[in-house]
Design a protein around this motif. Structure first.
Motif, short mmCIF file in Angstrom:
data_model
loop_
_atom_site.label_atom_id
_atom_site.label_comp_id
_atom_site.label_asym_id
_atom_site.label_seq_id
_atom_site.Cartn_x
_atom_site.Cartn_y
_atom_site.Cartn_z
N GLY A 41 0.83 -1.20 0.00
CA GLY A 41 0.00 0.00 0.00
C GLY A 41 0.86 1.25 0.00
O GLY A 41 2.10 1.18 -0.02
N ARG A 42 0.18 2.38 0.01
CA ARG A 42 0.92 3.64 0.01
C ARG A 42 0.44 4.45 1.20
O ARG A 42 -0.69 4.95 1.22
N PRO A 43 1.30 4.58 2.23
CA PRO A 43 0.88 5.26 3.47
C PRO A 43 0.35 6.67 3.21
O PRO A 43 -0.57 7.13 3.90
N GLU A 44 0.90 7.33 2.19
CA GLU A 44 0.45 8.72 1.95
C GLU A 44 -0.93 8.80 1.32
O GLU A 44 -1.54 9.87 1.27
N LYS A 45 -1.43 7.66 0.82
CA LYS A 45 -2.75 7.67 0.16
C LYS A 45 -3.87 7.19 1.07
O LYS A 45 -4.98 6.94 0.62
N GLY A 63 -2.93 -0.48 4.50
CA GLY A 63 -1.82 -1.40 4.24
C GLY A 63 -2.27 -2.85 4.30
O GLY A 63 -2.98 -3.25 5.23
N GLU A 64 -1.89 -3.62 3.31
CA GLU A 64 -2.32 -5.03 3.25
C GLU A 64 -1.15 -5.93 3.62
O GLU A 64 -0.07 -5.81 3.03
N PHE A 65 -1.38 -6.81 4.56
CA PHE A 65 -0.31 -7.63 5.10
C PHE A 65 -0.12 -8.92 4.30
O PHE A 65 -1.09 -9.61 3.99
N GLU A 66 1.11 -9.22 3.97
CA GLU A 66 1.42 -10.51 3.35
C GLU A 66 2.64 -11.11 4.04
O GLU A 66 3.72 -10.52 4.02
N PRO A 67 2.46 -12.29 4.65
CA PRO A 67 3.58 -12.89 5.38
C PRO A 67 4.72 -13.26 4.44
O PRO A 67 4.51 -13.48 3.25
N SER A 68 5.90 -13.38 5.01
CA SER A 68 7.10 -13.70 4.21
C SER A 68 6.99 -15.09 3.61
O SER A 68 6.73 -16.07 4.32
N GLY A 69 7.22 -15.19 2.31
CA GLY A 69 7.22 -16.50 1.64
C GLY A 69 8.37 -17.36 2.12
O GLY A 69 8.22 -18.55 2.38
N TRP A 70 9.53 -16.74 2.29
CA TRP A 70 10.71 -17.50 2.75
C TRP A 70 10.52 -17.95 4.20
O TRP A 70 10.95 -19.05 4.56
N GLY A 71 9.89 -17.10 4.98
CA GLY A 71 9.60 -17.48 6.37
C GLY A 71 8.70 -18.70 6.39
O GLY A 71 8.93 -19.66 7.15
N THR A 72 7.69 -18.69 5.52
CA THR A 72 6.77 -19.83 5.44
C THR A 72 7.52 -21.07 4.99
O THR A 72 7.30 -22.17 5.52
N GLY A 121 -0.98 2.92 11.80
CA GLY A 121 -2.05 2.11 12.40
C GLY A 121 -3.15 1.74 11.43
O GLY A 121 -4.06 1.01 11.79
N TYR A 122 -3.06 2.21 10.17
CA TYR A 122 -4.11 1.89 9.21
C TYR A 122 -3.74 0.63 8.42
O TYR A 122 -3.13 0.70 7.35
N LEU A 123 -4.08 -0.49 9.01
CA LEU A 123 -3.82 -1.77 8.34
C LEU A 123 -5.14 -2.42 7.96
O LEU A 123 -6.18 -2.14 8.57
N ASP A 124 -5.06 -3.25 6.98
CA ASP A 124 -6.24 -4.01 6.53
C ASP A 124 -6.88 -4.70 7.74
O ASP A 124 -6.19 -5.42 8.48
N PRO A 125 -8.17 -4.51 7.96
CA PRO A 125 -8.82 -5.15 9.13
C PRO A 125 -8.73 -6.68 9.08
O PRO A 125 -8.93 -7.34 10.10
N GLU A 126 -8.45 -7.22 7.91
CA GLU A 126 -8.36 -8.68 7.80
C GLU A 126 -6.98 -9.21 8.20
O GLU A 126 -6.73 -10.41 8.14
N THR A 127 -6.07 -8.33 8.60
CA THR A 127 -4.71 -8.75 8.95
C THR A 127 -4.68 -9.83 10.04
O THR A 127 -4.01 -10.86 9.88
N PRO A 128 -5.40 -9.62 11.17
CA PRO A 128 -5.37 -10.68 12.20
C PRO A 128 -5.86 -12.01 11.67
O PRO A 128 -5.35 -13.06 12.02
N ARG A 129 -6.85 -11.94 10.76
CA ARG A 129 -7.40 -13.18 10.21
C ARG A 129 -6.36 -13.88 9.33
O ARG A 129 -6.22 -15.09 9.38
#
Lengths: 535, 314
Positions: free
Chosen positions: A58-62, A72-81, A158-166
């Motif tokens: 995402g773009r924090p300024e937008k 902001g949309e969360f995507e876990p690390s592929g390498w971590g996975t 603090g503006y993260l996708d509400p689906e992040t915890p899910r």
């Protein structure tokens, strides 16, 4: 003079306590220090990658407060996975090692002579697995990703996708489900086998069965005998006649949406725990006599062998290779028996194996014949809800044998139907199918796919239907009043393809042609996958 | 006290489940034995006789399906209270190779509440074993010493040793035996030791039993065992005493041979009883020679056909 072991309590007063189990589990962890360190390294690296390689898109300024699309949309690390999956793979060896005393005489002598009840010993091993495998996995995935989310939250105010915890919960649950599945299978096999080789390869066989049998049985056998779309697969279908059996094993990680995957993974975790804990009943029954013998529980062995044959038959049958399925199963059956008996074979044992194999084959054939004759035990009667078919266009096609080859010999299509009309068509089709499936030779159905079939399909010209496997789609004008749709993945609402006798097919066509909203169409034979939909 | 009552053990061919006597190998057949507190008991027997099986049954490694094994009145299988009184040292040490000595002590201390680090430290110092070295780097004798130290440090009432002295050189064998005996005498503990070395059993134990093909042949105090057998030499001018004559006189003959007018036999019974029977045979010269434990072992097993084929072939 030193005091001799001063245990004064009577065995009747002996109580199993968590303290004793935890103490024994700690001792077990120290024994399996090497594999514990390997696991910790893998999960440690996964933790760091999750923490520092996770993405927030995402773009924090937008950011527009209240507009989730800009968050902001969360995507876990592929390498971590990937590293976490590496740790999960190691869980196979961890579980095998922790239950090593169930298949090694010397270790068994030590373990069984310890002043601890079998149940305490069993639970201490499970707790050891939790300490070595499960706890580090959870800490790695939850901890590492939480750090990534915290860093991201700072950057995105603090503006993260509400689906992040899910998303985070789903990832943790999915990895946990995979880890628990592997460990539960290995624990069960280690308790049922007396040799380490059998514990290992029976675990692999059992993992194959638990994952392949639902596909073989539901996606292949039920789909074929009920006639419902095999092309898209019932297991992977999003339509409302799909069957979901992805509740245990790696299949549970595949869901049509996040909520379904979460439910599947949650149930898979519970089943794995139930399997793991239920292995105690076999573990408690065992003493050192069964250690070293390849198979400790003959019941387990016979069930696994029958299930493995059943799976291979099912995979082969009704596909292109029923006979291949039988051949592969027979060879595998003989090889496993030779290994298990450590090559102590004679003519009598060979006869016994053959008898068991043929009995399994016979049971499998009886089941398949029954499924053909009953249309998957009546499942063929399952119909989509009327609202689902509203506005649909039916095509009914008969593929027959003209003495030289199989080809479409009859094909009719309806106009766009109302719900009531769709219901009437469905009733007529299923009446003739009910009669028709009784008049076919089930062995033809099992062993010969390219034969007479009647196919009923309902399409919608509503453009989009969610499909987990969207594929190429192309519409073109067929003539002034119709367009043809190549590849109907998006628009197929209902499809049933079953073998019926030519007489039953003719009766079906005769009755449908009497309805004024059905008309015969004459497309070229190559238009096998085309559908004609009124514009 | 350890009480074994009519215990039998069958190794089934078919894994789990109660094995029928004809459904596998019968390792123990109706064994009854009482091991009193404070004694050192020796288990003697041929290879595969069932000594190790009996020891494993006594420490709860095998479930007793027929008969019972009770430690101070309690069944031992899956009974932590009874097992806390026993330490079992088996004939292999490969299972301990990934431990250090301190690690092994810590492992057993997790399970045995009675574990004494004082005893452990004292014995390790006495035997000068490395504490931090992995046991895979130990010699076979050092491994045996290490396990014996752990067994003694567990401070249990009963110590079961299955051919535990086999890897030791004679000097260390004597030294270890002395340590064990001193420790056990101090604690009035009981030791059960199985061995093929009859001299060792003779020196170490005050009681012994002989087992063959899963069946117990005798069990008693060693002095009683020795006094229950004898070799007799009978000379008679009128001709050697025949086997039938000996049997008719009531002697139980384990072995018989004759050289000219002299008959030799190994017989069972007390000295007085054998002398009385010998005198009834009307011989010119009668001589009674006491047997060693080793001779008793050999004659008893030969009488049951053990080794007869090999001897015959040679």
């Amino acid at each position: 003079m030193e005091q001799i072991s001063s245990v004064k309590i009577n065995s009747n007063n002996y109580k199993i306590t968590f303290r004793k189990i935890a103490r024994a589990a700690a001792a077990e962890v120290r024994v399996h220090k090497k594999i514990a360190i390997i696991t910790l390294v893998l999960y440690g690296v996964a933790f760091l990658l999750f923490a520092f390689d996770g993405y927030i898109f995402g773009r924090p300024e937008k950011i527009v407060p209240g507009d989730f699309d800009t968050y902001g949309e969360f995507e876990p690390s592929g390498w971590g996975t990937a590293f976490a999956i590496g740790g999960i793979v190691v869980s196979f060896f961890t579980a095998l090692n922790v239950f090593r005393d169930a298949n090694n005489q010397q270790l068994c002598d030590v373990a069984m002579a310890l002043p601890i009840k079998a149940a305490e010993r069993f639970f201490s091993k499970l707790l050891c697995l939790f300490y070595i495998q499960t706890a580090p996995l959870i800490v790695s995935v939850l901890g590492g990703n939480s750090l990534a989310i915290m860093f991201g939250a700072m950057r995105f105010h603090g503006y993260l996708d509400p689906e992040t915890p899910r998303t985070l919960f789903l990832l943790t649950l999915a990895l946990l489900a995979a880890s628990l599945f592997i460990m539960s299978i290995v624990v069960l096999c280690a308790c049922c086998c007396g040799a380490v080789a059998e514990s290992a390869y029976f675990s692999i066989i059992l993992m194959f069965i638990t994952n392949a049998l639902p596909i073989a049985f539901v996606d292949n056998i039920i789909a074929n005998t009920s006639g419902f779309s095999h092309r898209y697969g019932l297991l992977f279908s999003s339509n409302d006649i799909g069957i979901n059996v992805k509740y245990w094993g790696f299949l549970s990680l595949i869901g049509n949406d996040e909520m379904q995957t979460m439910l599947q993974c949650g149930i898979s975790c519970l089943i794995s725990l139930a399997v793991m804990f239920s292995a105690i009943f076999i573990f408690k029954k065992r003493d050192a006599r069964t250690v070293g013998t390849p198979i400790a529980s003959r019941v387990f062995f016979e069930i696994i062998m029958a299930a493995a044959c059943f799976t291979v038959f099912m995979l082969g049958a009704m596909g292109e290779g029923a006979m291949w399925g039988v051949l592969i199963a027979a060879v595998a059956y003989v090889i496993v028996n030779i290994i298990v008996t450590r090559a102590k074979i004679n003519f009598k044992s060979f006869l016994i194996w053959s008898g068991k194999f043929l009995a399994t084959l016979a049971a499998c054939t009886v089941l398949m014949v029954a499924m053909v004759k009953t249309g998957a035990f009546g499942f063929y009667k399952t119909r989509p809800e009327t609202k689902y078919l509203e506005g649909a266009v039916f095509t009914v096609k008969y593929t027959g044998y003209n003495g030289y080859f199989y080809g479409s010999s009859n094909k009719i299509a309806s106009d766009k139907l109302t719900a009531e009309q769709a219901d009437e068509v469905m009733k007529i089709c299923q009446k003739h199918i009910s009669h028709g499936i009784m008049n076919v030779n089930p062995f033809d159905v099992i062993f010969d796919q390219s034969a007479e079939t009647v196919r009923v399909e309902a399409y919608s010209n509503e453009y989009y239907t969610p499909c987990p496997h969207p594929s190429f789609q192309f519409d073109y004008h067929y003539d002034d009043s119709h367009f043809a749709r190549l590849n109907d993945a998006f628009s197929l609402k209902y499809s049933q393809r079953l073998r019926v006798s030519p007489n039953d097919a003719n009766a079906l066509f005769k009755e449908l042609e009497q309805l004024d909203y059905f008309h015969k169409i004459d497309l070229d034979d190559y238009s096998y996958s085309e559908t004609v939909i009124p514009v | 006290m350890i009480e074994i009552s009519t215990a039998s053990m069958v190794f089934a061919k078919k894994g789990l489940g109660k094995a029928e006597p004809n459904d596998g190998f019968k390792a123990l057949d109706n064994i009854s034995l009482t091991i009193p507190d404070g004694c050192i008991y020796g288990f003697l027997g041929s290879n595969g006789a069932g000594k190790s099986t009996l020891l494993r049954m006594m420490c709860g490694v095998y479930r007793t399906e027929q008969g019972s094994v009770r430690i101070d009145g309690e069944d031992v299988f899956d009974n932590p209270v009874a097992k806390a009184k026993i330490f079992f040292v088996n004939d292999e040490t490969v299972q301990f190779t990934k431990f250090t000595l301190d690690g092994l002590a810590r492992y057993y201390a997790s399970y045995f509440d009675s574990f004494s680090y004082a005893t452990y430290d004292r014995l390790v110092t006495k035997l000068q074993l490395p504490r931090k070295k992995r046991m895979s780097e130990f010699s076979k004798g050092m491994k045996q010493q290490a396990v014996v130290i752990i067994g003694l440090a567990c401070n249990t009432k009963y110590l079961l040793l299955d051919e535990a002295f086999d890897g030791l050189d004679p000097a260390m064998r004597k030294f270890i035996k002395q340590i064990i005996v001193n420790e056990l005498i101090d604690r009035q503990a009981t030791m059960v030791v199985s061995s093929h070395n009859i001299v060792e059993i003779n020196e170490l134990c005050d009681r012994a039993m002989l087992i063959h093909q899963g069946q117990m042949i005798f069990a008693d105090e060693i002095d009683n065992i020795k006094s229950g057998f004898g070799k007799i030499q009978l000379a008679r001018k009128s001709g050697a005493v025949s086997l039938e004559e000996m049997k008719n006189a009531g002697l139980t003959v384990l072995q018989y041979n004759v050289m000219g007018s002299v008959a030799q036999a190994v017989v069972r019974g007390s000295v007085e009883w054998i002398n009385e029977k010998m005198n009834s045979l009307g011989c010119d010269i009668c001589e009674f020679i006491p047997l060693t434990l080793e001779e008793i072992f050999i004659y008893e097993l030969e009488a049951r056909g053990y080794g007869a084929n090999i001897i015959g072939e040679n």
